[in-house]
Design a protein around this motif. Structure first.
Motif, short mmCIF file in Angstrom:
data_model
loop_
_atom_site.label_atom_id
_atom_site.label_comp_id
_atom_site.label_asym_id
_atom_site.label_seq_id
_atom_site.Cartn_x
_atom_site.Cartn_y
_atom_site.Cartn_z
N GLN A 84 6.03 10.66 -10.73
CA GLN A 84 6.10 9.23 -10.98
C GLN A 84 6.29 8.49 -9.65
OE1 GLN A 84 5.70 8.43 -14.36
NE2 GLN A 84 5.44 10.67 -14.36
N PRO A 85 5.33 7.70 -9.22
CA PRO A 85 5.45 7.03 -7.92
C PRO A 85 6.72 6.24 -7.73
CG PRO A 85 3.22 6.81 -8.77
CD PRO A 85 4.02 7.42 -9.87
N THR A 86 7.28 5.67 -8.79
CA THR A 86 8.49 4.87 -8.66
C THR A 86 9.76 5.72 -8.62
OG1 THR A 86 8.62 4.56 -11.07
CG2 THR A 86 7.45 2.88 -9.79
N LEU A 87 9.67 6.98 -9.00
CA LEU A 87 10.85 7.85 -9.03
C LEU A 87 10.78 8.96 -7.99
CD1 LEU A 87 11.29 8.41 -12.89
CD2 LEU A 87 12.23 6.58 -11.48
N ALA A 88 9.60 9.16 -7.42
CA ALA A 88 9.40 10.34 -6.57
C ALA A 88 10.26 10.33 -5.32
CB ALA A 88 7.92 10.44 -6.18
N TYR A 89 10.58 9.15 -4.78
CA TYR A 89 11.32 9.09 -3.51
C TYR A 89 12.60 9.91 -3.57
CZ TYR A 89 13.24 7.08 0.78
OH TYR A 89 13.76 6.92 2.04
N TRP A 90 13.45 9.62 -4.56
CA TRP A 90 14.70 10.39 -4.71
C TRP A 90 14.48 11.66 -5.51
CZ3 TRP A 90 17.86 9.24 -1.18
CH2 TRP A 90 18.05 7.92 -0.76
N GLY A 91 13.43 11.68 -6.30
CA GLY A 91 13.14 12.89 -7.07
C GLY A 91 12.85 14.08 -6.18
N ILE A 92 12.34 13.85 -4.98
CA ILE A 92 12.04 14.94 -4.05
C ILE A 92 13.30 15.72 -3.72
CG2 ILE A 92 11.39 15.40 -1.65
CD1 ILE A 92 9.38 13.02 -1.97
N ASP A 93 14.38 15.02 -3.42
CA ASP A 93 15.65 15.72 -3.11
C ASP A 93 16.14 16.51 -4.30
OD1 ASP A 93 15.70 14.78 -0.52
OD2 ASP A 93 17.01 13.09 -0.96
N GLY A 94 16.00 15.93 -5.50
CA GLY A 94 16.44 16.65 -6.69
C GLY A 94 15.63 17.90 -6.94
N LEU A 95 14.31 17.82 -6.70
CA LEU A 95 13.47 18.99 -6.92
C LEU A 95 13.81 20.10 -5.93
CD1 LEU A 95 11.14 20.19 -8.54
CD2 LEU A 95 9.57 19.26 -6.82
N LEU A 96 14.03 19.73 -4.67
CA LEU A 96 14.42 20.74 -3.68
C LEU A 96 15.78 21.36 -4.02
CD1 LEU A 96 13.22 18.94 -0.44
CD2 LEU A 96 12.33 21.11 -1.33
N LYS A 97 16.68 20.53 -4.52
CA LYS A 97 18.02 21.03 -4.87
C LYS A 97 17.96 21.92 -6.11
CE LYS A 97 22.79 19.29 -5.26
NZ LYS A 97 23.62 18.05 -5.27
N SER A 98 17.07 21.61 -7.04
CA SER A 98 17.02 22.37 -8.29
C SER A 98 16.13 23.60 -8.19
CB SER A 98 16.52 21.47 -9.43
OG SER A 98 15.21 21.03 -9.19
N ALA A 99 15.03 23.50 -7.43
CA ALA A 99 14.07 24.60 -7.38
C ALA A 99 14.07 25.34 -6.05
CB ALA A 99 12.67 24.07 -7.67
N GLY A 100 14.74 24.81 -5.04
CA GLY A 100 14.80 25.49 -3.75
C GLY A 100 13.43 25.62 -3.12
N LYS A 101 13.19 26.75 -2.48
CA LYS A 101 11.94 26.96 -1.75
C LYS A 101 10.73 27.00 -2.66
CE LYS A 101 14.21 29.37 2.07
NZ LYS A 101 14.28 30.60 2.89
N GLU A 102 10.95 27.23 -3.95
CA GLU A 102 9.83 27.19 -4.89
C GLU A 102 9.19 25.80 -4.94
OE1 GLU A 102 11.07 28.50 -8.69
OE2 GLU A 102 11.70 30.50 -8.02
N ALA A 103 9.95 24.78 -4.53
CA ALA A 103 9.44 23.41 -4.58
C ALA A 103 8.64 23.03 -3.35
CB ALA A 103 10.61 22.44 -4.73
N TYR A 104 8.62 23.89 -2.34
CA TYR A 104 7.96 23.53 -1.08
C TYR A 104 6.51 23.10 -1.29
CZ TYR A 104 11.73 25.20 2.02
OH TYR A 104 12.90 25.36 2.69
N GLY A 105 5.75 23.86 -2.06
CA GLY A 105 4.34 23.55 -2.25
C GLY A 105 4.14 22.18 -2.88
N THR A 106 4.96 21.86 -3.88
CA THR A 106 4.86 20.56 -4.54
C THR A 106 5.19 19.43 -3.58
OG1 THR A 106 5.45 21.51 -6.69
CG2 THR A 106 5.76 19.14 -6.42
N VAL A 107 6.23 19.62 -2.77
CA VAL A 107 6.64 18.56 -1.86
C VAL A 107 5.64 18.39 -0.72
CG1 VAL A 107 8.51 17.73 -0.38
CG2 VAL A 107 9.05 18.95 -2.48
N VAL A 108 5.07 19.47 -0.25
CA VAL A 108 4.00 19.36 0.76
C VAL A 108 2.83 18.58 0.19
CG1 VAL A 108 2.28 20.64 2.08
CG2 VAL A 108 4.65 21.43 2.05
N ALA A 109 2.50 18.85 -1.05
CA ALA A 109 1.39 18.13 -1.69
C ALA A 109 1.68 16.63 -1.76
CB ALA A 109 1.15 18.69 -3.09
#
Length: 345
Positions: A84-109
């Motif tokens: 969600q473009p309006t939620l992604a800014y802070w959602g990135i930190d949450g995804l990294l905190k919840s999924a760890g290195k598994e989230a790297y690919g999504t965040v790079v994208a």
């Protein structure tokens, strides 16, 4: 059945249409129930982030959830939030905190997605840098919302991805002079007192990707450039060499809008607008030729008078800007006295 206080807050939060009252309810919810009913509070906040009627509050609530959550929690929510473009800014930190290195690919994208807002892409790079300890944010503002698209080191991020997401070394603290820990001279003791104050500031807020509020050893190149411009008083020259201020800002009521204390890397450029016009490349008429600006408070300059050097030091003068003509007054009898004042401010 009686409604519990938590359930009542839940209902009020979703019914409220006034932003100020909503903020009060949200703060009350987190303060009163954030520890004892943490999971329930996160569920309420995540539900509002998905469906709440005050759209501008949804992104802020995502940040609140990140502060409450523990690692590996709410992975599904954050996986959705970053889409969600309006939620992604802070959602990135949450995804990294919840999924760890598994989230790297999504965040790079997210970082390379042209369709995403600039600030979201910048946040993706910044968060990857913090989480992986890679230097993608070196020298950039602590707030990625201020980054420009051409400052995103996307080639470095993609090369890191191709290498398998290795951990970096992080950033080492800037090099400081040993005398800060064991001061002997008057200058050393004044610098050590200032360092003690700055250390408290750094403890509260510090990003070593772009360090601030440090007294560091100056580079020989910066000192050589300074020596080509001026013959500085011995005390101030030694201060710059050993304890060069690095983005030092003294937040004190003594100084209008706080005091910016210049370091060796910025001293020459700091004269722009006072002694020198960089656009016309001309000396500004009316500026005292022997005055060197060493600090400013809300653009009010603090200057060393090089025509009055005595015993290796010089007095400090200041004036208010915007008055039409400069009306300088003596502020301190020496740079060392000025340094002592700054350390105590």
């Amino acid at each position: 059945m009686a409604i519990t206080p938590l359930a009542a807050l839940h209902r009020k939060l979703f019914d409220e249409t006034d932003g100020g009252k909503f903020a009060t309810l949200k703060d009350r919810l987190i303060k009163k129930h954030g520890e004892t009913d943490r999971l329930a509070v996160m569920e309420i906040l995540s539900d509002y982030a998905r469906e709440g009627q005050l759209l501008h509050w949804r992104s802020s609530l995502v940040n609140s959830i990140v502060g409450l959550m523990q690692p590996q929690e709410l992975k599904d929510f954050f996986t959705w939030a970053v889409t969600q473009p309006t939620l992604a800014y802070w959602g990135i930190d949450g995804l990294l905190k919840s999924a760890g290195k598994e989230a790297y690919g999504t965040v790079v994208a997210l970082a390379v997605a042209d369709a995403m807002p600039r600030e979201v892409r910048a946040k993706a790079v910044k968060s990857l840098a913090v989480f992986s300890r890679q230097p993608f944010d070196a020298g950039l503002s602590q707030d990625p919302g201020h980054w420009k698209l051409d400052s995103l080191r996307l080639d470095d991020v993609l090369a890191w991805q191709r290498a398998g997401y290795p951990d970096g070394a992080g950033f080492a603290p800037p090099a400081t002079h040993a005398s800060l820990a064991d001061p002997v001279s008057v200058l050393e003791k004044a610098a050590a007192r200032l360092e003690k104050r700055l250390a408290k500031e750094r403890k509260q807020d510090q990003d070593l990707a772009r360090p601030s509020n440090w007294l560091v050893i100056a580079s020989e190149a910066d000192l050589a450039a300074i020596d080509q411009h001026w013959t500085l008083p011995e005390q101030y020259r030694r201060f710059l060499a050993r304890y060069s201020p690095l983005r030092v800002h003294i937040d004190s009521k003594r100084y209008f809008q706080g005091l910016n204390l210049y370091g060796a890397a910025e001293l020459i450029k700091a004269q722009h607008g006072y002694a020198y016009n960089p656009v016309d490349q001309k000396v500004i008429v009316g500026w005292p030729a022997n005055y060197v600006v060493i600090a400013d408070a809300g653009a009010d300059p603090y200057c060393l008078d090089l025509s009055a050097i005595a015993d290796g030091d010089a007095p400090v003068y200041t004036a208010e800007h915007g008055a039409g003509t400069w009306e300088f007054v003596r502020h301190a009898d020496s740079f060392v006295d000025f340094l002592k004042e700054v350390a105590k401010a």
